[in-house]
Design a protein around this motif. Structure first.
Motif, mmCIF file in Angstrom:
data_model
loop_
_atom_site.group_PDB
_atom_site.id
_atom_site.type_symbol
_atom_site.label_atom_id
_atom_site.label_comp_id
_atom_site.label_asym_id
_atom_site.label_seq_id
_atom_site.Cartn_x
_atom_site.Cartn_y
_atom_site.Cartn_z
ATOM 1 N N GLN A 290 -0.878 -4.670 -1.838
ATOM 2 C CA GLN A 290 -0.106 -3.498 -2.248
ATOM 3 C C GLN A 290 0.432 -3.766 -3.656
ATOM 4 N N ARG B 19 0.215 1.335 -5.042
ATOM 5 C CA ARG B 19 -1.239 1.407 -4.885
ATOM 6 C C ARG B 19 -1.655 0.321 -3.903
ATOM 7 N N GLU B 20 -2.828 0.569 -3.235
ATOM 8 C CA GLU B 20 -3.326 -0.415 -2.286
ATOM 9 C C GLU B 20 -4.813 -0.643 -2.516
ATOM 10 N N THR B 21 -5.247 -1.846 -2.143
ATOM 11 C CA THR B 21 -6.681 -2.178 -2.202
ATOM 12 C C THR B 21 -7.309 -1.840 -0.866
ATOM 13 N N LYS C 298 -9.022 -2.769 2.664
ATOM 14 C CA LYS C 298 -8.724 -3.801 3.644
ATOM 15 C C LYS C 298 -10.007 -4.538 3.971
ATOM 16 N N HIS D 67 -3.395 -6.498 7.733
ATOM 17 C CA HIS D 67 -3.387 -5.212 8.406
ATOM 18 C C HIS D 67 -3.401 -5.426 9.913
#
Length: 1090
Positions: free
Chosen positions: A951, A966-968, A970, A1006
């Motif tokens: 994140q 922003r997120e990458t 998973k 996650h």
């Protein structure tokens, strides 16, 4: 007497011979009274009336029959000389006229001219050889009825002697062969009747003998010689050649004349004929006075000189002036005329002068230097056997008489040459030099062969004189009332007089005797006097006994100190085995030591009590902050130290015990003073209505105790402990001095320190309550009041009080007070800050207060030092207030600054790491982030893997409110995911350049069923991103590998402070997120980490 300056020299060592002589004489300390010394019989300088009349007749006759022109410095008028004689002989006018008439009626003397032809120079050479064979014809021409300056007179002046003077009255010198500079030195007595018509004639001739021409040609040396041969051939054979003459009127000559006269020609040829050296003296033959007919000439002259000098000295004494050895012009004229007329030789004149002056010196006061001239003259002209027997006896008698008189003066030099008269040293030195010169004379050696050496006679005279002086002083100090106390006071005065005399001998008299005679007067006098003093002191201490009263003890102490000074004044013995009578004298005073110590303490205690009772406890001045009793106490302790130094007991072991007693008494006095001064303060405070005055007195009391501590601290120096330790090292056990003296001193200092601290603590307690009250008031002040204004009452209070304390306390005590107040103030501030940590307003006021308090207590270097102020408590409080006073956003900024710092310090990758490329494109205002990968992540799932994603957020959020996280993607079951994703944030450069702005990379695992787990966090400071650090567009951004970190396990103080601000939503939201991350981190097993 004449002044002779003596140059100081070093005193020679003590004479062993003198010590042995005195030891033999006073082996048992017995000194017999001095023998009565025979007084020197001084021969009177006065004449009987008959002798004075004969001498007066002689003097008148000399003046009336004066011949020749007067000398330049002599008196011309006969009337003036006659008046002087009348005064000098004290003759009444009537008698003077009678004697003057009688002398005029006496037969005149035969007047004579004593002419001496000494030599000639530059005369004419009449012989063929160029030289002459000169001789002189001389005589006196008596011109009667020939006017002066007439042609006849001028012709007679040109005439030769054989034409003007009868042959029987003509005198002739010897012939000096072949010379142009003849020397005769022949004397002739030429009689004459009338000086006004008489003239002296001298012709110089060249003796001409009959020689053959062959002989003359053999002597020929030049053409001038040949010319002389032809000239002689024309004159008669055997005729002498005229070389020149000298013609002088007798009335133009002085009484004595000695000069060169030019040789005059009879004609104008050869005017330069050379010069002739002649001496003239007018003398008398067959003087008609009774003295001249009955006594030798030098005796009459000696008596006349004695009478005139006696008159001159008496005249000066009548005018209260000292005779400077110079005779008046009248006396000089008369004596000169008499010596000349009597034809006295220089030797006989010197002898007459010696006889007169040596006799007068013994009865009149005039400079002894007057004797040096006749001594030198007699020595210079002395020829053995030139005196008659009676003259030799007279001269020998004068020598022995003056020597005996001089020794009598030396024996009594202390009274004859008192130092109260400025020229006494020079007069004594002049006398010694006269005696030395006299004893060195050849005449003295021949006439007084049995005389002992002068140094030996002077030494014996000095020794006898010293003993006589001591007994005279002892009689002078004899007490009127008999008793031990009176006897002690008299003995003390005697010893002090002895010391004064020895000091004068060493500083003044010893130089004179050593320079002139090589006699060590000081050593001799010290040896004599110390034996005499020792006997009397020992007898006195025996009479006192072992029971010593306070009054007698005080008298004995003064006597002991004087004897110590007397021994210190003495010379250092040249032989260590020599023993003096005063060696070990301290044993005589041993029974008096307890009385001395008790007296010292009693006097000191009375002075301390009196000083405290008289003290008003008011500072002496702006710079002197203690009161009068502290000054009196300092003087009192200084007197104790002075007494200890005066005592300086020679025995080491006993000296140690005495010092212990002194230290014990001094420390006891110090504690007594503390008790007395506090009691005095309470007495004065009880009658004071103003509490500030009571505080003033308390300040003075503290200052007095501080001054007392400084005084006590100087005891080792004042009592010379180092020297004592060296002396007692051989008789005491090791460490005994330290264990005894230093323990006493440290005990006293500790007691004083406790008293001082108690006083300062009392002063501090009076201020601490007010300081705490002012600090508490900072809480209730309205929010609209600025912090600087809010703390103003506190600062004014401290300024007034601290300035007052600084004025009334010495610096050391003031610093102690500041230390106590500072510690108390920090404690109060810590308590208030802890209770008001949630209020930034109060914390800010406390922060400003702390800053100003530090400045106040430092006082620009006049108060506490920075090091003393910045204690651990201060630094912790300063840090806490810095946080508490900050706003929530400022705290959030500080939090991220600390995490950025933590990131920079982390090097371990035990939690894993992420690799990114970050750059900023200023032209587009975009932050470009390439998240490349993560590695070595912790397996958080049960299958041993994780499902990681990252994140990305720009923190703090209030700086970037418009930018969402922003997120990458998973990645399933991956511990080393390769993301290779790019993100761009549209953001201005300005917020990115702040120190707390950062890119927060949160790596999460996650979890489908529950909340995501935290793998770790990485903080990248944006201010270091390429493109933000400079103006140029960045190129290829470098890779950056960032280790992952966890939040602090015990919680962050900033988060706790934010959490306490319950009404601040932003703070609560930030704390909630951070707590969540911390909780997530705490669920996993933590590595030992960085």
């Amino acid at each position: 007497m004449a002044t002779h300056l003596s140059h100081p020299q070093r005193r020679p060592p003590l004479l062993r011979q003198a010590i042995k002589i005195r030891r033999r004489r006073v082996r048992d300390l017995q000194d017999p009274p001095p023998h009565a010394t025979q007084e020197v019989q001084v021969q009177s300088h006065h004449f009987s009336p008959e002798e004075r009349d004969l001498l007066y007749e002689e003097a008148l006759y000399t003046v009336l029959h004066r011949l020749g022109q007067p000398e330049p410095n002599h008196v011309k008028e006969a009337s003036e000389l006659l008046s002087y004689l009348q005064e000098a002989f004290q003759v009444q006018p009537e008698k003077h006229q009678q004697m003057l008439q009688r002398v005029r009626e006496l037969e005149k003397p035969i007047f004579c001219l004593k002419a001496t032809v000494k030599q000639a120079k530059g005369i004419l050479g009449k012989d063929v050889s160029g030289f002459s064979d000169p001789y002189c014809l001389l005589g006196i021409e008596q011109r009667v009825g020939v006017p002066e300056g007439s042609p006849v007179s001028r012709r007679r002046q040109k005439a030769v002697v054989r034409h003007t003077i009868p042959e029987e009255e003509t005198h002739r010198t010897q012939v000096k062969s072949q010379t142009l500079n003849p020397v005769w030195d022949e004397t002739f007595i030429l009689e004459f009747e009338d000086i006004a018509n008489a003239s002296f004639h001298l012709d110089m001739w060249d003796l001409d003998t009959v020689e053959s021409v062959r002989q003359k040609l053999g002597e020929l040396t030049d053409l001038h010689g040949l010319r002389r041969i032809f000239k002689e051939a024309r004159k008669d054979k055997g005729q002498d050649d005229f070389l020149g003459n000298v013609v002088l009127r007798l009335q133009d000559l002085r009484c004595r004349e000695d000069q060169w006269f030019p040789l005059e020609p009879c004609t104008e040829t050869y005017p330069d004929r050379g010069q002739c050296h002649l001496q003239f003296q007018f003398i008398h033959k067959r003087r008609a006075t009774m003295a001249s007919r009955s006594q030798p000439s030098y005796t009459v002259h000696f008596h006349l000189l004695q009478q005139l000098v006696s008159h001159e000295v008496t005249q000066h004494q009548a005018g209260s002036t000292s005779w400077d050895a110079s005779l008046s012009p009248q006396a000089l004229t008369i004596l000169f005329l008499h010596a000349t007329q009597k034809d006295l030789s220089d030797f006989h004149q010197s002898m007459a002068q010696w006889l007169a002056y040596s006799r007068l010196y013994q009865s009149l006061e005039f400079p002894s230097s007057c004797l040096l001239h006749p001594i030198t003259s007699i020595e210079y002209q002395w020829i053995q056997g030139r005196l008659k027997a009676e003259q030799r006896e007279e001269l020998a008698t004068s020598f022995t008489s003056l020597l005996a008189y001089g020794l009598s003066l030396i024996r009594k030099f202390r009274s004859v040459f008192p130092l109260s008269v400025s020229d006494s040293p020079s007069r004594l030195q002049s006398l010694l030099r006269v005696l030395v010169q006299m004893c060195k004379m050849k005449a003295f050696g021949e006439l007084c062969p049995d005389s002992a050496p002068l140094p030996q006679m002077v030494s014996e005279a000095l020794r006898m004189g010293t003993v006589e002086w001591f007994h005279l002083m002892q009689q002078h100090h004899q007490p009127m009332v008999q008793g031990i106390l009176e006897a002690g006071k008299a003995l003390l005065s005697l010893v002090q007089d002895v010391m004064g005399d020895l000091y004068q001998c060493r500083c003044t008299w010893n130089k004179i005797f050593h320079n002139v005679l090589k006699i060590d007067l000081f050593s001799m006098a010290f040896l004599e006097l110390q034996w005499l003093v020792a006997k009397r002191v020992q007898d006195h201490t025996v009479a006192v006994g072992n029971v010593v009263s306070p009054d007698i003890g005080e008298s004995l102490f003064k006597l002991y100190v004087s004897l110590k000074e007397l021994c210190q004044l003495g010379p250092v013995p040249s032989d260590s085995h020599e023993v003096l009578a005063l060696d070990g004298f301290h044993h005589w005073f041993q029974p008096a030591i307890p009385s001395w110590l008790q007296k010292t303490y009693s006097v000191a205690l009375e002075r301390v009590q009196r000083a405290v009772q008289m003290d008003s406890l008011v500072p002496l001045g702006e710079l002197t902050k203690h009161s009068t009793s502290a000054v009196d106490l300092s003087t009192c302790f200084a007197q104790i130290s002075h007494t200890a130094r005066q005592l300086d007991w020679p025995d080491p072991e006993e000296a140690f015990m005495i010092t212990v007693k002194f230290v014990e008494d001094t420390c006891r006095l110090a504690l007594v003073y503390c008790s007395l001064i506090k009691t005095r303060a309470r007495e004065l405070s009880a009658v004071q209505k103003d509490q500030s005055q009571a505080a003033d007195m308390l300040c003075v009391v503290v200052n007095n105790m501080e001054q007392l501590r400084l005084i006590i601290d100087k005891l080792p120096t004042q009592l010379a402990w180092e020297a004592l330790e060296q002396r007692v090292g051989a008789v005491l056990e090791q460490g005994q001095l330290q264990n005894t003296l230093h323990a006493q001193l440290q005990g006293a200092l500790a007691g004083l320190g406790h008293e001082i601290r108690t006083g300062v603590r009392t002063l501090a307690e009076q201020l601490e309550v007010d300081i705490a009250t002012h600090i508490q008031k900072l809480i209730g002040i309205k929010e609209s009041v600025l912090p600087e204004d809010a703390i103003l009452p506190l600062m004014k209070f401290l300024e007034v009080k601290l300035r007052y304390m600084n004025t009334n306390l010495v610096q050391g005590n003031f610093n102690s007070l500041l230390t106590l107040l500072w510690t108390h103030t920090l404690t109060v501030l810590v308590e208030v800050a802890s209770s008001q940590c949630s209020s930034p307003l109060v914390s800010n006021r406390l922060k400003v207060a702390l800053q100003n308090l530090e400045f106040c207590f430092h006082g620009e270097g006049c108060g506490l030092s920075r090091e003393a102020l910045r204690t651990d408590t201060f630094q912790a409080l300063q840090s806490d207030l810095e946080l508490q006073a900050a706003s929530s956003r400022e705290l959030i900024q500080k939090y991220f600054c600390s995490r950025i710092q933590q990131q920079a310090e982390t090097t371990s990758e035990r939690l894993g790491a992420v690799t990114v490329k970050v750059s900023y494109r200023a032209s587009e205002q975009k932050l470009h982030v390439e998240l490349l990968s993560a590695s070595s992540l912790l397996p958080l799932d049960s299958n041993g893997y994780s499902d990681p994603f990252v994140q990305l957020t720009l923190e703090p959020r209030h700086e970037f409110p418009e930018l969402a996280p922003r997120e990458t993607q998973k990645h399933k079951k991956e511990l080393h995911p390769l993301f290779d994703e790019t993100f761009e944030f549209l953001v201005p450069a300005e917020p990115c350049q702040k120190d707390w702005a950062c890119l927060l990379l949160t790596v999460l695992d996650h979890d489908t069923l529950g909340a995501d787990d935290l793998e770790g966090e990485a903080f990248l400071p944006l201010c270091r991103v390429p493109g933000l650090t400079g103006s140029a567009e960045p190129g290829e951004a470098p890779q950056m590998r960032l280790p992952l970190t966890y939040p602090a396990p015990n919680g962050d103080p900033i988060l706790r402070l934010l959490e306490s601000r319950k009404g601040d939503r932003e703070a609560q939201a930030f704390v909630k997120l951070r707590r969540q991350r911390a909780k997530q981190a705490s669920q996993h097993v933590r590595p030992t980490g960085p």
